[in-house]
Motif scaffolding. Structure first.
Motif, PDB file in Angstrom:
ATOM      1  N   GLN A 275      30.702  10.479  51.052  1.00  0.00           N
ATOM      2  CA  GLN A 275      29.491  11.107  50.518  1.00  0.00           C
ATOM      3  C   GLN A 275      28.697  10.110  49.675  1.00  0.00           C
ATOM      4  O   GLN A 275      27.469  10.024  49.784  1.00  0.00           O
ATOM      5  CB  GLN A 275      29.851  12.331  49.671  1.00  0.00           C
ATOM      6  N   ALA A 276      29.398   9.361  48.825  1.00  0.00           N
ATOM      7  CA  ALA A 276      28.722   8.369  47.988  1.00  0.00           C
ATOM      8  C   ALA A 276      28.120   7.259  48.844  1.00  0.00           C
ATOM      9  O   ALA A 276      27.010   6.777  48.578  1.00  0.00           O
ATOM     10  CB  ALA A 276      29.698   7.780  46.972  1.00  0.00           C
ATOM     11  N   ARG A 277      28.833   6.857  49.891  1.00  0.00           N
ATOM     12  CA  ARG A 277      28.307   5.824  50.784  1.00  0.00           C
ATOM     13  C   ARG A 277      27.034   6.309  51.466  1.00  0.00           C
ATOM     14  O   ARG A 277      26.076   5.533  51.645  1.00  0.00           O
ATOM     15  CB  ARG A 277      29.368   5.456  51.823  1.00  0.00           C
ATOM     16  N   ALA A 278      26.999   7.577  51.846  1.00  0.00           N
ATOM     17  CA  ALA A 278      25.791   8.127  52.458  1.00  0.00           C
ATOM     18  C   ALA A 278      24.606   8.031  51.498  1.00  0.00           C
ATOM     19  O   ALA A 278      23.484   7.698  51.907  1.00  0.00           O
ATOM     20  CB  ALA A 278      26.028   9.584  52.875  1.00  0.00           C
ATOM     21  N   VAL A 279      24.849   8.309  50.217  1.00  0.00           N
ATOM     22  CA  VAL A 279      23.784   8.193  49.220  1.00  0.00           C
ATOM     23  C   VAL A 279      23.300   6.757  49.127  1.00  0.00           C
ATOM     24  O   VAL A 279      22.097   6.488  49.040  1.00  0.00           O
ATOM     25  CB  VAL A 279      24.268   8.706  47.838  1.00  0.00           C
ATOM     26  N   LEU A 280      24.239   5.795  49.134  1.00  0.00           N
ATOM     27  CA  LEU A 280      23.845   4.388  49.098  1.00  0.00           C
ATOM     28  C   LEU A 280      22.968   4.019  50.288  1.00  0.00           C
ATOM     29  O   LEU A 280      22.105   3.141  50.184  1.00  0.00           O
ATOM     30  CB  LEU A 280      25.089   3.481  49.078  1.00  0.00           C
ATOM     31  N   GLU A 281      23.199   4.704  51.411  1.00  0.00           N
ATOM     32  CA  GLU A 281      22.419   4.437  52.621  1.00  0.00           C
ATOM     33  C   GLU A 281      21.159   5.292  52.691  1.00  0.00           C
ATOM     34  O   GLU A 281      20.410   5.227  53.677  1.00  0.00           O
ATOM     35  CB  GLU A 281      23.283   4.690  53.865  1.00  0.00           C
TER      36      GLU A 281
END
Length: 326
Positions: A275-281
């Protein structure tokens, strides 16, 4: 109520009480912190992002490597870039659990015991060379890392929010260190190795530190409320059933092909990191690529294949190669 109790009440709020940042603003926040840290740390862009993923996903991080590659400086730079409380604990063989969590002290004037918080009461806690302390002292962090609280003499004290442990571990001199128990290793969302810098990056690093060290002039570029709101943003990222099923099947593969596979805690950690990686992207939904980007740093350290090999990287790679994305 003691001063310590007042401060605990003030900082014990959770991310649920904060309005989420828009996705673009949360992505920009991460970019801002990353750029600031890179004023000090050279050639570790991916590691910086992994630490920020742990921070936004409500996790903790273990940095393992040989001495002198910048583990402690990286942790300090992250904490300095956020306007938050920061404490460092130098783990040594004679460190006691109360040196970490705090202790009740008798007040001669009030004739009552008062709790004196230990260094664990901070937003970012750096546990330096955590494996140099004996298991009993290492265990002092277990409750803090899992439940954001510590219990001393039967009284429970809430930790600040956000609360993140960044621990470093020396992987040389094995006869002078203590092995971390699996119960503690499993509480670290991620485990990273920095490695030696490239020739170009090391030359750049030497130029930066020839005068005053850049950490001395580093200023905060993010606030606690911004981090809280970004954490809230991460919790709103959509994880649809096919992605959840993919994580479940990957976890099942590790349990079938290792002596000790990934626990449900590990599956939860991977979903939150994704989920956090999606935000970074810049996305408000998780895709399988996010899972595949995060799985190695989140799962490798949790798996024990057996046969004397304590590394789970090969099992994770086989899982990625074998389990289809449906």
């Amino acid at each position: 109520m003691t001063d310590a109790s007042h401060s605990e009440a003030d900082v014990a709020s959770t991310a649920e009480g904060f309005e989420p940042l828009p996705i673009d603003d949360a992505t920009g926040l991460v970019d801002r912190i990353t750029e600031n840290v890179e004023r000090v740390i050279v050639g570790q862009h991916d590691a910086i992002e992994h630490i920020l993923v742990s921070l936004l996903a409500r996790g903790h991080l273990l940095l393992e490597d040989v001495p002198g590659v910048g583990k402690t400086m990286l942790a300090r730079s992250i904490a300095t870039s956020i306007d938050c409380t920061f404490k460092r604990v130098q783990f040594t063989p004679d460190l006691l659990p109360s040196d970490v969590t705090g202790v009740n002290v008798f007040n001669q004037k009030s004739r009552e015991f008062e709790f004196q918080p230990g260094p664990v009461f901070a937003n970012v806690v750096l546990g330096d060379e955590i494996n140099r302390a004996p298991p009993k002292t290492q265990a002092a962090l277990l409750e803090a890392m899992e439940e954001n609280q510590v219990t001393v003499d039967g009284d429970t004290h809430r930790l600040p929010s956000p609360f993140t442990v960044i621990a470093t571990q020396n992987d040389v001199e094995p006869n002078r260190t203590y092995e971390l128990p699996m119960a503690e290793i499993d509480r670290f969302m991620k485990k990273l190795r920095l490695g030696y810098p490239s020739e170009k990056d090391e030359t750049e690093l030497l130029g930066r530190v020839a005068g005053d060290h850049p950490i001395e002039s580093l200023e905060p570029v993010a606030s606690i409320p911004e981090i809280q709101r970004a954490r809230r943003t991460v919790t709103t990222v959509d994880v649809r059933e096919p992605v959840r099923s993919y994580v479940t099947r990957l976890a099942a593969f590790t349990r079938e092909h290792a002596e000790l596979g990934v626990s449900p805690r590990g599956g939860i950690a991977l979903v939150r990191a994704s989920q956090a990686r999606a935000v970074l992207e810049g996305r408000d939904y998780v895709v399988p690529d996010d899972v595949q980007t995060e799985i190695r740093t989140v799962w490798n350290h949790r798996i024990r294949p057996g046969g004397g090999d304590d590394g789970g990287a090969a099992v994770v790679e086989r899982a990625l190669d074998t389990v289809p994305v449906e």
